[in-house]
Design a protein around this motif. Sequence first.
Motif, mmCIF file in Angstrom:
data_model
loop_
_atom_site.group_PDB
_atom_site.id
_atom_site.type_symbol
_atom_site.label_atom_id
_atom_site.label_comp_id
_atom_site.label_asym_id
_atom_site.label_seq_id
_atom_site.Cartn_x
_atom_site.Cartn_y
_atom_site.Cartn_z
ATOM 1 N N MET A 1 10.527 -17.175 7.532
ATOM 2 C CA MET A 1 9.505 -17.813 8.468
ATOM 3 C C MET A 1 9.415 -19.126 7.770
ATOM 4 S SD MET A 1 5.711 -16.799 8.238
ATOM 5 C CE MET A 1 5.816 -14.849 9.270
ATOM 6 N N ILE A 2 8.829 -20.120 8.538
ATOM 7 C CA ILE A 2 8.350 -21.284 8.248
ATOM 8 C C ILE A 2 6.939 -21.413 8.228
ATOM 9 C CG2 ILE A 2 8.680 -24.118 8.890
ATOM 10 C CD1 ILE A 2 11.620 -22.909 9.869
ATOM 11 N N THR A 3 6.216 -22.352 7.777
ATOM 12 C CA THR A 3 5.242 -22.487 7.200
ATOM 13 C C THR A 3 4.535 -23.598 6.954
ATOM 14 O OG1 THR A 3 5.165 -21.871 4.844
ATOM 15 C CG2 THR A 3 4.152 -20.132 6.507
ATOM 16 N N THR A 4 3.805 -23.941 7.044
ATOM 17 C CA THR A 4 3.135 -25.320 6.707
ATOM 18 C C THR A 4 2.251 -25.977 5.589
ATOM 19 O OG1 THR A 4 1.204 -25.575 8.499
ATOM 20 C CG2 THR A 4 3.807 -25.951 8.972
ATOM 21 N N LYS A 5 2.122 -26.317 4.397
ATOM 22 C CA LYS A 5 0.965 -26.536 3.581
ATOM 23 C C LYS A 5 0.958 -28.134 3.241
ATOM 24 C CE LYS A 5 1.537 -25.739 -1.321
ATOM 25 N NZ LYS A 5 1.494 -24.459 -2.279
ATOM 26 N N GLU A 6 -0.357 -28.486 3.164
ATOM 27 C CA GLU A 6 -0.837 -29.686 2.523
ATOM 28 C C GLU A 6 -1.056 -29.797 1.171
ATOM 29 O OE1 GLU A 6 -4.208 -30.921 4.535
ATOM 30 O OE2 GLU A 6 -2.988 -31.271 6.617
ATOM 31 N N VAL A 7 -0.734 -30.656 0.726
ATOM 32 C CA VAL A 7 -0.044 -31.083 -0.632
ATOM 33 C C VAL A 7 -0.757 -32.905 -0.992
ATOM 34 C CG1 VAL A 7 1.428 -29.204 -1.668
ATOM 35 C CG2 VAL A 7 2.043 -31.776 -0.974
ATOM 36 N N LYS A 8 -1.116 -32.720 -2.040
ATOM 37 C CA LYS A 8 -1.445 -34.359 -2.392
ATOM 38 C C LYS A 8 -0.813 -34.659 -3.625
ATOM 39 C CE LYS A 8 -6.527 -34.521 -0.946
ATOM 40 N NZ LYS A 8 -7.633 -34.823 -1.667
ATOM 41 N N ILE A 9 -0.188 -35.777 -3.551
ATOM 42 C CA ILE A 9 0.480 -36.194 -4.716
ATOM 43 C C ILE A 9 -0.582 -38.013 -5.230
ATOM 44 C CG2 ILE A 9 2.456 -35.320 -4.067
ATOM 45 C CD1 ILE A 9 3.312 -37.481 -3.708
ATOM 46 N N LYS A 10 -0.115 -38.107 -6.609
ATOM 47 C CA LYS A 10 -0.719 -39.545 -6.341
ATOM 48 C C LYS A 10 0.204 -40.379 -6.614
ATOM 49 C CE LYS A 10 -2.619 -41.052 -11.314
ATOM 50 N NZ LYS A 10 -4.027 -41.280 -10.374
ATOM 51 N N TYR A 43 -4.311 -41.082 -4.363
ATOM 52 C CA TYR A 43 -3.406 -39.594 -3.639
ATOM 53 C C TYR A 43 -3.451 -40.207 -2.140
ATOM 54 C CZ TYR A 43 -4.742 -37.676 -7.792
ATOM 55 O OH TYR A 43 -5.050 -36.765 -9.293
ATOM 56 N N TYR A 44 -1.707 -39.772 -1.906
ATOM 57 C CA TYR A 44 -1.083 -39.329 -0.580
ATOM 58 C C TYR A 44 -2.163 -38.018 -0.091
ATOM 59 C CZ TYR A 44 1.534 -43.629 -0.911
ATOM 60 O OH TYR A 44 1.647 -45.061 -0.514
ATOM 61 N N THR A 45 -1.878 -37.724 1.249
ATOM 62 C CA THR A 45 -2.339 -36.304 1.565
ATOM 63 C C THR A 45 -0.635 -36.178 2.268
ATOM 64 O OG1 THR A 45 -4.325 -36.208 1.437
ATOM 65 C CG2 THR A 45 -3.285 -34.659 2.775
ATOM 66 N N LEU A 46 0.212 -35.075 2.481
ATOM 67 C CA LEU A 46 1.384 -34.508 2.521
ATOM 68 C C LEU A 46 1.184 -33.216 3.307
ATOM 69 C CD1 LEU A 46 1.632 -36.544 0.441
ATOM 70 C CD2 LEU A 46 4.748 -36.250 0.633
ATOM 71 N N ASN A 47 1.622 -33.323 4.597
ATOM 72 C CA ASN A 47 1.919 -32.225 5.492
ATOM 73 C C ASN A 47 3.179 -31.150 5.135
ATOM 74 O OD1 ASN A 47 2.527 -30.372 8.358
ATOM 75 N ND2 ASN A 47 0.452 -30.920 7.518
ATOM 76 N N LEU A 48 3.427 -30.148 4.687
ATOM 77 C CA LEU A 48 4.898 -29.964 4.835
ATOM 78 C C LEU A 48 5.431 -28.782 5.611
ATOM 79 C CD1 LEU A 48 4.963 -29.291 0.205
ATOM 80 C CD2 LEU A 48 5.018 -31.537 1.994
ATOM 81 N N SER A 49 6.491 -28.493 6.200
ATOM 82 C CA SER A 49 7.087 -27.483 6.492
ATOM 83 C C SER A 49 7.967 -26.506 5.468
ATOM 84 C CB SER A 49 8.070 -27.896 7.770
ATOM 85 O OG SER A 49 7.061 -28.868 8.509
ATOM 86 N N ILE A 50 7.820 -25.797 5.160
ATOM 87 C CA ILE A 50 8.072 -25.349 3.536
ATOM 88 C C ILE A 50 8.487 -24.251 4.835
ATOM 89 C CG2 ILE A 50 8.080 -23.685 1.877
ATOM 90 C CD1 ILE A 50 5.177 -25.452 2.081
ATOM 91 N N VAL A 51 9.874 -23.235 4.278
ATOM 92 C CA VAL A 51 10.627 -22.329 4.523
ATOM 93 C C VAL A 51 10.305 -21.008 3.414
ATOM 94 C CG1 VAL A 51 13.142 -21.040 4.300
ATOM 95 C CG2 VAL A 51 12.573 -23.858 4.904
ATOM 96 N N ASN A 52 9.897 -19.698 3.727
ATOM 97 C CA ASN A 52 9.323 -19.111 3.247
ATOM 98 C C ASN A 52 10.354 -17.153 2.785
ATOM 99 O OD1 ASN A 52 7.079 -20.219 1.862
ATOM 100 N ND2 ASN A 52 5.894 -19.045 3.887
ATOM 101 N N GLU A 53 11.200 -17.059 1.983
ATOM 102 C CA GLU A 53 11.805 -15.817 2.350
ATOM 103 C C GLU A 53 10.877 -14.596 2.972
ATOM 104 O OE1 GLU A 53 14.654 -15.842 -1.146
ATOM 105 O OE2 GLU A 53 14.666 -17.819 -1.336
#
Length: 53
Positions: A1-10, A43-53
Motif C-alpha cells: 500500500m502507498i501512503t503519504t506523510k508529512e515530515v519536517k527536516i532542518k 525547517y522544510y516541510t516535505l510530503n512523502l509517498s511511502i510504501v507500507n508492507e
Amino acid sequence: MITTKEVKIKIPQVYTSEYIEKELAQMGLDILSWAIVDFDENYYTLNLSIVNE
C-alpha cells in the motif's frame, strides 16, 4: 500500500537534494517520492509517498 506523510527536516546552510535524501534515509522509510511543500525560518516541510508492507 502507498501512503503519504508529512515530515519536517532542518534547513541546511547549503541546499542540496543529496542532503534531503540523506536525512530521509536516516528515517528508515521506503520512500517513492518527496516534495518540499512548505518552509519556515528553520525547517522544510516535505510530503512523502511511502510504501507500507
